[in-house]
Design a protein around this motif. Structure first.
Motif, PDB file in Angstrom:
ATOM      1  N   GLY A 190      23.854   1.393 -56.465  1.00  0.00           N
ATOM      2  CA  GLY A 190      23.356   0.154 -55.886  1.00  0.00           C
ATOM      3  C   GLY A 190      21.856   0.155 -55.657  1.00  0.00           C
ATOM      4  O   GLY A 190      21.248  -0.910 -55.530  1.00  0.00           O
ATOM      5  N   MET A 191      21.247   1.325 -55.596  1.00  0.00           N
ATOM      6  CA  MET A 191      19.791   1.404 -55.417  1.00  0.00           C
ATOM      7  C   MET A 191      19.031   0.975 -56.664  1.00  0.00           C
ATOM      8  O   MET A 191      17.854   0.635 -56.597  1.00  0.00           O
ATOM      9  CB  MET A 191      19.386   2.843 -55.061  1.00  0.00           C
ATOM     10  CG  MET A 191      19.880   3.311 -53.716  1.00  0.00           C
ATOM     11  SD  MET A 191      19.340   5.021 -53.407  1.00  0.00           S
ATOM     12  CE  MET A 191      20.174   5.366 -51.841  1.00  0.00           C
ATOM     13  N   GLY A 192      19.692   1.027 -57.812  1.00  0.00           N
ATOM     14  CA  GLY A 192      19.037   0.627 -59.050  1.00  0.00           C
ATOM     15  C   GLY A 192      17.990   1.600 -59.537  1.00  0.00           C
ATOM     16  O   GLY A 192      17.064   1.211 -60.259  1.00  0.00           O
ATOM     17  N   LEU A 193      18.132   2.863 -59.178  1.00  0.00           N
ATOM     18  CA  LEU A 193      17.128   3.865 -59.536  1.00  0.00           C
ATOM     19  C   LEU A 193      17.599   4.824 -60.621  1.00  0.00           C
ATOM     20  O   LEU A 193      16.876   5.761 -60.979  1.00  0.00           O
ATOM     21  CB  LEU A 193      16.728   4.672 -58.291  1.00  0.00           C
ATOM     22  CG  LEU A 193      16.005   3.896 -57.200  1.00  0.00           C
ATOM     23  CD1 LEU A 193      15.787   4.774 -55.976  1.00  0.00           C
ATOM     24  CD2 LEU A 193      14.673   3.382 -57.719  1.00  0.00           C
ATOM     25  N   GLU A 216      11.686   7.217 -61.874  1.00  0.00           N
ATOM     26  CA  GLU A 216      10.641   7.523 -60.886  1.00  0.00           C
ATOM     27  C   GLU A 216       9.630   6.391 -60.758  1.00  0.00           C
ATOM     28  O   GLU A 216       9.161   6.083 -59.667  1.00  0.00           O
ATOM     29  CB  GLU A 216       9.927   8.813 -61.275  1.00  0.00           C
ATOM     30  CG  GLU A 216       8.928   9.285 -60.230  1.00  0.00           C
ATOM     31  CD  GLU A 216       8.342  10.640 -60.541  1.00  0.00           C
ATOM     32  OE1 GLU A 216       7.436  11.071 -59.803  1.00  0.00           O
ATOM     33  OE2 GLU A 216       8.782  11.275 -61.525  1.00  0.00           O
ATOM     34  N   ARG A 217       9.281   5.759 -61.864  1.00  0.00           N
ATOM     35  CA  ARG A 217       8.305   4.668 -61.811  1.00  0.00           C
ATOM     36  C   ARG A 217       8.826   3.501 -60.979  1.00  0.00           C
ATOM     37  O   ARG A 217       8.090   2.934 -60.160  1.00  0.00           O
ATOM     38  CB  ARG A 217       7.962   4.186 -63.227  1.00  0.00           C
ATOM     39  CG  ARG A 217       6.798   3.198 -63.241  1.00  0.00           C
ATOM     40  CD  ARG A 217       6.324   2.895 -64.636  1.00  0.00           C
ATOM     41  NE  ARG A 217       7.241   2.006 -65.328  1.00  0.00           N
ATOM     42  CZ  ARG A 217       6.963   1.412 -66.500  1.00  0.00           C
ATOM     43  NH1 ARG A 217       5.826   1.654 -67.096  1.00  0.00           N
ATOM     44  NH2 ARG A 217       7.850   0.609 -67.064  1.00  0.00           N
ATOM     45  N   LYS A 218      10.094   3.161 -61.161  1.00  0.00           N
ATOM     46  CA  LYS A 218      10.678   2.063 -60.382  1.00  0.00           C
ATOM     47  C   LYS A 218      10.731   2.435 -58.907  1.00  0.00           C
ATOM     48  O   LYS A 218      10.490   1.592 -58.035  1.00  0.00           O
ATOM     49  CB  LYS A 218      12.079   1.737 -60.889  1.00  0.00           C
ATOM     50  CG  LYS A 218      12.698   0.536 -60.190  1.00  0.00           C
ATOM     51  CD  LYS A 218      14.037   0.155 -60.803  1.00  0.00           C
ATOM     52  CE  LYS A 218      14.624  -1.069 -60.118  1.00  0.00           C
ATOM     53  NZ  LYS A 218      15.945  -1.439 -60.699  1.00  0.00           N
ATOM     54  N   LEU A 222       9.150   0.312 -55.798  1.00  0.00           N
ATOM     55  CA  LEU A 222       9.957  -0.142 -54.668  1.00  0.00           C
ATOM     56  C   LEU A 222       9.439   0.415 -53.347  1.00  0.00           C
ATOM     57  O   LEU A 222       9.455  -0.264 -52.317  1.00  0.00           O
ATOM     58  CB  LEU A 222      11.416   0.269 -54.870  1.00  0.00           C
ATOM     59  CG  LEU A 222      12.176  -0.442 -55.998  1.00  0.00           C
ATOM     60  CD1 LEU A 222      13.556   0.180 -56.177  1.00  0.00           C
ATOM     61  CD2 LEU A 222      12.299  -1.929 -55.690  1.00  0.00           C
ATOM     62  N   LYS A 223       8.962   1.654 -53.374  1.00  0.00           N
ATOM     63  CA  LYS A 223       8.461   2.288 -52.160  1.00  0.00           C
ATOM     64  C   LYS A 223       7.244   1.552 -51.611  1.00  0.00           C
ATOM     65  O   LYS A 223       7.070   1.428 -50.397  1.00  0.00           O
ATOM     66  CB  LYS A 223       8.123   3.752 -52.432  1.00  0.00           C
ATOM     67  CG  LYS A 223       7.831   4.552 -51.175  1.00  0.00           C
ATOM     68  CD  LYS A 223       7.627   6.019 -51.489  1.00  0.00           C
ATOM     69  CE  LYS A 223       7.363   6.811 -50.217  1.00  0.00           C
ATOM     70  NZ  LYS A 223       7.140   8.262 -50.520  1.00  0.00           N
ATOM     71  N   LYS A 224       6.405   1.048 -52.490  1.00  0.00           N
ATOM     72  CA  LYS A 224       5.222   0.289 -52.067  1.00  0.00           C
ATOM     73  C   LYS A 224       5.622  -0.995 -51.344  1.00  0.00           C
ATOM     74  O   LYS A 224       4.883  -1.512 -50.520  1.00  0.00           O
ATOM     75  CB  LYS A 224       4.352  -0.046 -53.279  1.00  0.00           C
ATOM     76  CG  LYS A 224       3.615   1.149 -53.859  1.00  0.00           C
ATOM     77  CD  LYS A 224       2.765   0.734 -55.057  1.00  0.00           C
ATOM     78  CE  LYS A 224       2.029   1.927 -55.648  1.00  0.00           C
ATOM     79  NZ  LYS A 224       1.224   1.546 -56.846  1.00  0.00           N
ATOM     80  N   ARG A 225       6.817  -1.492 -51.667  1.00  0.00           N
ATOM     81  CA  ARG A 225       7.314  -2.732 -51.039  1.00  0.00           C
ATOM     82  C   ARG A 225       8.129  -2.438 -49.787  1.00  0.00           C
ATOM     83  O   ARG A 225       8.703  -3.354 -49.193  1.00  0.00           O
ATOM     84  CB  ARG A 225       8.178  -3.504 -52.026  1.00  0.00           C
ATOM     85  CG  ARG A 225       7.477  -3.857 -53.337  1.00  0.00           C
ATOM     86  CD  ARG A 225       8.459  -4.498 -54.294  1.00  0.00           C
ATOM     87  NE  ARG A 225       7.974  -4.511 -55.667  1.00  0.00           N
ATOM     88  CZ  ARG A 225       8.720  -4.746 -56.738  1.00  0.00           C
ATOM     89  NH1 ARG A 225      10.025  -4.980 -56.578  1.00  0.00           N
ATOM     90  NH2 ARG A 225       8.202  -4.737 -57.946  1.00  0.00           N
ATOM     91  N   GLY A 226       8.224  -1.159 -49.414  1.00  0.00           N
ATOM     92  CA  GLY A 226       8.950  -0.805 -48.192  1.00  0.00           C
ATOM     93  C   GLY A 226      10.367  -0.346 -48.415  1.00  0.00           C
ATOM     94  O   GLY A 226      11.153  -0.277 -47.461  1.00  0.00           O
ATOM     95  N   PHE A 227      10.721  -0.036 -49.652  1.00  0.00           N
ATOM     96  CA  PHE A 227      12.075   0.422 -49.954  1.00  0.00           C
ATOM     97  C   PHE A 227      12.369   1.726 -49.233  1.00  0.00           C
ATOM     98  O   PHE A 227      11.544   2.631 -49.169  1.00  0.00           O
ATOM     99  CB  PHE A 227      12.239   0.618 -51.465  1.00  0.00           C
ATOM    100  CG  PHE A 227      13.546   1.238 -51.871  1.00  0.00           C
ATOM    101  CD1 PHE A 227      14.712   0.472 -51.901  1.00  0.00           C
ATOM    102  CD2 PHE A 227      13.624   2.578 -52.212  1.00  0.00           C
ATOM    103  CE1 PHE A 227      15.927   1.038 -52.281  1.00  0.00           C
ATOM    104  CE2 PHE A 227      14.828   3.149 -52.594  1.00  0.00           C
ATOM    105  CZ  PHE A 227      15.984   2.373 -52.631  1.00  0.00           C
TER     106      PHE A 227
END
Length: 231
Positions: A190-193, A216-218, A222-227
């Protein structure tokens, strides 16, 4: 004229806890070297050594890993600093500890320089270690268990292509607890990673499972958006 310091200065070393995962044996392992020089000659220890004046701490850690074990190009993170007064019988030594994560099958181990041997040991069955290295291993294991829950560092321990079973086994081994298969797969997918490579296992007695890769790129996007990665 060289500068003379008014006070004595301690020596600086680095020590590295290298973790590797044996999925087949379902065992988390640590790389150790057998010291070939005093003190603790012949005793098992963590790879490491003195920091040179012309290198950074991380450069020193990577050099020592390469020289003493043959391990290169690994995930490496600083752990903490130890400065107890009598931790080294030679002199006053402060050490900066690191931990590294590697795929066991991607690194050919070879001992060089002041290491007599280099070998993998189960974290549950370590020999008596030189200096205060048992304390460092314990701290590294706590860090790995804690960080594995909120950062996708566990993928560093797996092959580039892995099955969902191997991924779940990784978490169960490190966290030392059984995970519900259905819930784990639902959450991780569900994380889509994960990238479905379209490949399946080869040369296996059971039904061949799909092989995935970590995106890793995705994850960075996502981390930059607060994931929040949480297992």
């Amino acid at each position: 004229m060289p500068y003379t310091y008014a006070y004595e200065r301690p020596s600086l070393t680095i020590d590295c806890v290298v973790f590797g995962l044996d999925v087949e044996e379902k065992d988390l392992k640590v790389m150790l070297i057998q010291r070939d020089i005093p003190p603790f000659q012949g005793q098992w220890a963590l790879p490491g050594g003195f920091v040179r004046v012309n290198e950074t701490l991380e450069e020193s850690a990577l050099r020592e890993l390469r020289e003493e074990t043959g391990i290169e190009q690994v995930f490496l993170e600083q752990l903490y600093t130890l400065g107890e007064l009598n931790r080294d019988p030679r002199e006053r030594v402060v050490t900066v500890a690191y931990y590294a994560l590697v795929n066991l099958n991607e690194h050919r181990i070879r001992a060089t320089t002041d290491a007599r041997k280099a070998a993998w040991f189960s974290v549950t069955d370590l020999p008596k270690l030189a200096f205060d290295h048992d304390t460092i291993v314990e701290a590294a294991l706590r860090r790995l268990k804690g960080k594995l829950r909120y950062e996708p560092i566990g993928f560093e321990l797996l092959p580039k292509k892995f099955t969902l079973f191997q991924l779940q086994t990784l978490y169960e081994i490190v966290l030392e607890r059984k995970l519900d298969r259905r819930n784990f797969r639902k959450k991780i997918l569900g994380m889509g990673l994960l990238i479905d490579t379209g490949d399946v296992q080869e040369d296996v007695a059971h039904r061949a499972a799909r092989l995935y890769q970590f995106d890793e790129r995705k994850y960075r996007q996502l981390k930059k958006r607060g994931f929040n990665f949480e297992v």
